[in-house]
Design a protein around this motif. Structure first.
Motif, PDB file in Angstrom:
ATOM      1  N   ARG A 492      -0.081  49.786  29.536  1.00 25.72           N
ATOM      2  CA  ARG A 492       0.171  47.959  29.886  1.00 25.72           C
ATOM      3  C   ARG A 492       1.029  48.347  30.878  1.00 25.72           C
ATOM      4  O   ARG A 492       2.062  48.461  30.798  1.00 25.72           O
ATOM      5  CB  ARG A 492       0.320  47.538  29.197  1.00 25.72           C
ATOM      6  N   VAL A 494       3.717  45.650  32.728  1.00 27.55           N
ATOM      7  CA  VAL A 494       4.789  44.185  32.697  1.00 27.55           C
ATOM      8  C   VAL A 494       5.489  44.472  33.149  1.00 27.55           C
ATOM      9  O   VAL A 494       6.679  44.902  34.130  1.00 27.55           O
ATOM     10  CB  VAL A 494       5.260  43.852  31.002  1.00 27.55           C
ATOM     11  N   HIS A 515      -4.424  44.215  40.126  1.00 28.78           N
ATOM     12  CA  HIS A 515      -4.549  43.548  39.077  1.00 28.78           C
ATOM     13  C   HIS A 515      -5.913  44.486  39.228  1.00 28.78           C
ATOM     14  O   HIS A 515      -6.581  44.889  38.157  1.00 28.78           O
ATOM     15  CB  HIS A 515      -4.720  41.950  38.561  1.00 28.78           C
ATOM     16  N   SER A 524      -4.137  47.211  31.849  1.00 25.18           N
ATOM     17  CA  SER A 524      -3.358  45.457  32.044  1.00 25.18           C
ATOM     18  C   SER A 524      -2.441  45.241  32.564  1.00 25.18           C
ATOM     19  O   SER A 524      -1.897  45.857  32.418  1.00 25.18           O
ATOM     20  CB  SER A 524      -3.932  44.878  30.753  1.00 25.18           C
ATOM     21  N   ALA A 526       0.639  42.188  32.926  1.00 27.58           N
ATOM     22  CA  ALA A 526       0.840  40.908  32.618  1.00 27.58           C
ATOM     23  C   ALA A 526       2.212  40.929  33.519  1.00 27.58           C
ATOM     24  O   ALA A 526       3.182  41.684  34.358  1.00 27.58           O
ATOM     25  CB  ALA A 526       1.204  41.260  31.038  1.00 27.58           C
ATOM     26  N   LEU A 547      -5.011  36.119  34.829  1.00 24.43           N
ATOM     27  CA  LEU A 547      -3.821  36.419  34.272  1.00 24.43           C
ATOM     28  C   LEU A 547      -3.882  35.381  32.868  1.00 24.43           C
ATOM     29  O   LEU A 547      -2.464  35.545  32.080  1.00 24.43           O
ATOM     30  CB  LEU A 547      -2.635  36.774  35.007  1.00 24.43           C
ATOM     31  N   ARG A 550      -1.697  36.151  29.406  1.00 25.87           N
ATOM     32  CA  ARG A 550      -0.559  37.136  29.899  1.00 25.87           C
ATOM     33  C   ARG A 550       0.613  36.773  30.410  1.00 25.87           C
ATOM     34  O   ARG A 550       0.570  37.804  31.367  1.00 25.87           O
ATOM     35  CB  ARG A 550      -1.752  38.663  30.447  1.00 25.87           C
ATOM     36  N   PHE A 552       4.101  35.208  30.313  1.00 25.89           N
ATOM     37  CA  PHE A 552       4.737  35.783  28.520  1.00 25.89           C
ATOM     38  C   PHE A 552       5.890  35.041  28.830  1.00 25.89           C
ATOM     39  O   PHE A 552       6.557  35.135  30.270  1.00 25.89           O
ATOM     40  CB  PHE A 552       5.233  37.099  28.506  1.00 25.89           C
ATOM     41  N   ALA A 558       6.593  39.571  25.604  1.00 16.61           N
ATOM     42  CA  ALA A 558       5.238  41.019  26.264  1.00 16.61           C
ATOM     43  C   ALA A 558       5.647  42.089  25.340  1.00 16.61           C
ATOM     44  O   ALA A 558       4.731  42.396  25.208  1.00 16.61           O
ATOM     45  CB  ALA A 558       5.714  40.693  27.870  1.00 16.61           C
ATOM     46  N   LEU A 562       2.407  42.446  23.086  1.00 17.53           N
ATOM     47  CA  LEU A 562       1.327  44.090  23.745  1.00 17.53           C
ATOM     48  C   LEU A 562       2.096  44.758  22.892  1.00 17.53           C
ATOM     49  O   LEU A 562       0.756  45.770  22.630  1.00 17.53           O
ATOM     50  CB  LEU A 562       2.305  44.791  25.354  1.00 17.53           C
TER      51      LEU A 562
END
Length: 565
Positions: A492, A494, A515, A524, A526, A547, A550, A552, A558, A562
């Motif tokens: 993940r 962010v 992405h 993923s 975010a 998104l 996703r 935040f 986040a 997550l």
């Protein structure tokens, strides 16, 4: 809406004494400066006097500063000479006409900028660039005045050619001229450094002593005129003097420039307008802060524009706010622009009836006045400070100064602006990005390299400290890829966008591709702390739709969501 200036509508009798005193003192200071700066611009000395009447009144009607003294200044005079010298011979009627047109075009530009409320243009020239430009101009001006100090003839050309010509002309130095010029130079330097202290020790109030020190150039002018006139050094020693200065007020006329003239002068006129505006606003703001007053940049544009058009109307050349005169005006007790109006009236009286007194004024003394005035503009302090704090700014300053000295004022300032913008783009293309973790027991997130923080395995939070645009979008993509290669457990990512004020089309494309690329590898993407205006544009894009759920409001949210997922 009343056309009467606000300061005049609310004028108080208690202000009158200060305005009258300041107007008188500034006039005494302005006379030698006006004569000297006109010669620096390649114009007859009376043109400097003409440019010291109507422009002051025009600024008083539209400007916002209570103490800014508008008139001929050294840098604008040099820029005028630099702009017109390739087009006409100095001292000719064509040269003078072009100077008037230059003032008119510059004034029209300033007025247009004021009407369009472009006062923010004052921020487009950085302080190092302005400092470098003024420093380089001061060096060029001082070198150009040495021929008058020596009493020799040297063709006006580049700085290096001028220096070469001075060396070759040294054997022809006029001893009497050198004695007058060097004597005035020494007197002015000593007066500037020590006279105020001497007067204070003699019991004079510090404020009065400082004002008298500022009037030293007028003392030098009067003394040198007396010496030359009594000894007739203009005949016996061939000392170059100002000669006949036409008596009488200037004729009011305004000839509009043709398209060819506009094509030749628009760029130097623009540079004169911008530099003069920035210099004036800087001086006006520094003085206004001392009295808790405010400066309106848009009104300054209108005031300076009107001043330059008024200068053109009266046969003058480009003008702006002068630092030294404004400081004297402030210290002498000026309360409103009425002090400037008083100064303009007194200058009109001088032109109408007293110009004969300047016949025996030596050019060498005017040169000494200019040299002492501009040497103080050489700004080593800013260079030293910038060198220790930000080398890029220091290099911009030096490049601008050297460009002015080596290639001329227009090329020098354009070099400085180009270098400043280049540095800005270069820095933006390498934005600071930090992997962040949570400070234990809080909802705050900090750089993992600077603080002891908690991280979640498989979760990468990257804070981007810059808006995303074409120059740095690839740098973000490369950083994310490098971090993922360095930690194969990342599933993940962010992006913390708290410092992102804009995402342009190029950056949007890069984020969309990132992405998709991450999704193919089971990672993923975010976003967190996206600003409202950025989100407003983002939500209508393919990336924004992809998104959903996703994005935040905070990094803490986040992390919580997550980690739970």
């Amino acid at each position: 809406m009343s056309l009467t200036p606000q300061w005049l509508r609310h004028y108080q009798k208690a202000w009158l004494a200060g305005d009258l005193t300041a107007g008188l003192i500034v006039t005494v200071m302005l006379i030698p400066q006006s004569l000297a700066y006109a010669l620096l611009a390649g114009l007859p000395p009376e043109v400097g006097l003409y440019a010291s009447i109507l422009p002051i009144v025009a600024y008083a009607l539209l400007g916002s500063s209570m103490t800014l003294a508008v008139g001929p200044v050294a840098v604008a005079s040099l820029m005028t000479a630099s702009a017109i010298a390739p087009l006409a011979v100095a001292g000719t009627a064509e040269y003078a006409a072009l100077a008037v047109q230059l003032s008119l075009i510059s004034g029209a530009m300033l007025l247009a900028f004021g009407v369009m409320r472009l006062g923010f243009l004052a921020h487009f020239l950085s302080h190092p660039v302005i400092s470098g430009f003024i420093t380089g101009s001061a060096v060029v001006i001082a070198i150009g005045q040495l021929k008058h100090l020596l009493g020799v003839r040297v063709p006006s050309s580049s700085t290096w050619e001028t220096l070469k010509g001075l060396v070759l002309a040294l054997p022809q130095t006029n001893v009497a001229t050198l004695a007058l010029g060097l004597g005035s130079l020494i007197f002015l330097v000593v007066a500037r450094r020590y006279l105020s202290g001497w007067l204070v020790r003699m019991g004079m109030p510090a404020k009065v002593a400082e004002l008298l020190t500022k009037l030293a150039p007028m003392v030098a002018v009067i003394a040198s005129i007396a010496v030359v006139a009594l000894a007739r050094l203009d005949l016996s020693a061939k000392v170059s003097v100002v000669g006949v200065v036409p008596q009488g007020l200037p004729h009011m006329e305004l000839a509009l420039p043709g398209l060819s003239t506009v094509g030749q002068l628009w760029l130097p006129a623009l540079l004169i307008a911008l530099v003069g505006f920035v210099e004036s606003v800087s001086v006006a703001q520094s003085l206004a802060l001392k009295r808790q007053q405010r400066i309106a940049p848009n009104k300054e544009l209108l005031g300076l524009g009107a001043a330059n058009i008024a200068s053109a109307l009266s046969g003058g050349y480009p003008v702006t706010g002068g630092f030294a005169r404004s400081v004297v005006n402030f210290a002498a007790g000026a309360n409103t622009p009425l002090a400037g109006v008083v100064s303009a009236a007194l200058m009109a009286l001088v032109i109408a009836s007293m110009t004969g007194a300047f016949y025996y004024l030596p050019h060498a003394v005017l040169a000494a006045t200019i040299i002492v005035a501009v040497v103080s503009l050489v700004d080593f302090d800013t260079l030293k400070e910038a060198w220790h704090y930000d080398r890029a700014d220091a290099l911009s300053l030096m490049a601008t100064a050297l460009g002015v000295i080596a290639m001329g004022v227009e090329v020098g300032i354009l070099m400085g602006v180009a270098l400043s913008l280049g540095v800005l783009v270069w820095r933006s293309s390498r934005p600071h990005m930090a992997v962040v973790g949570r400070v234990p027991g809080t909802e705050h997130f900090r750089n993992i390299e600077r603080h002891s923080v908690e991280t979640v395995p498989g979760l990468l939070a990257l804070r981007v400290d810059e808006s995303l645009f074409f120059a740095n979008a690839s740098a973000l993509e490369d950083r994310v890829e490098d971090l993922i290669r360095a930690d194969a457990t990342v599933r993940r990512v962010v992006l913390v966008c708290s410092a992102v004020n804009q995402i342009d089309t190029t950056a949007l494309g890069v984020l969309t591709e990132l992405h998709a690329s991450l999704a193919k590898r089971g990672v993923s993407l975010a976003l967190a702390e996206v600003k409202g205006p950025v989100m407003d544009r983002l939500q209508h894009t393919a990336l924004g739709r992809a998104l959903q759920g996703r994005v935040f409001q905070s990094v803490h949210a986040a992390f919580t969501a997550l980690r739970a997922a």
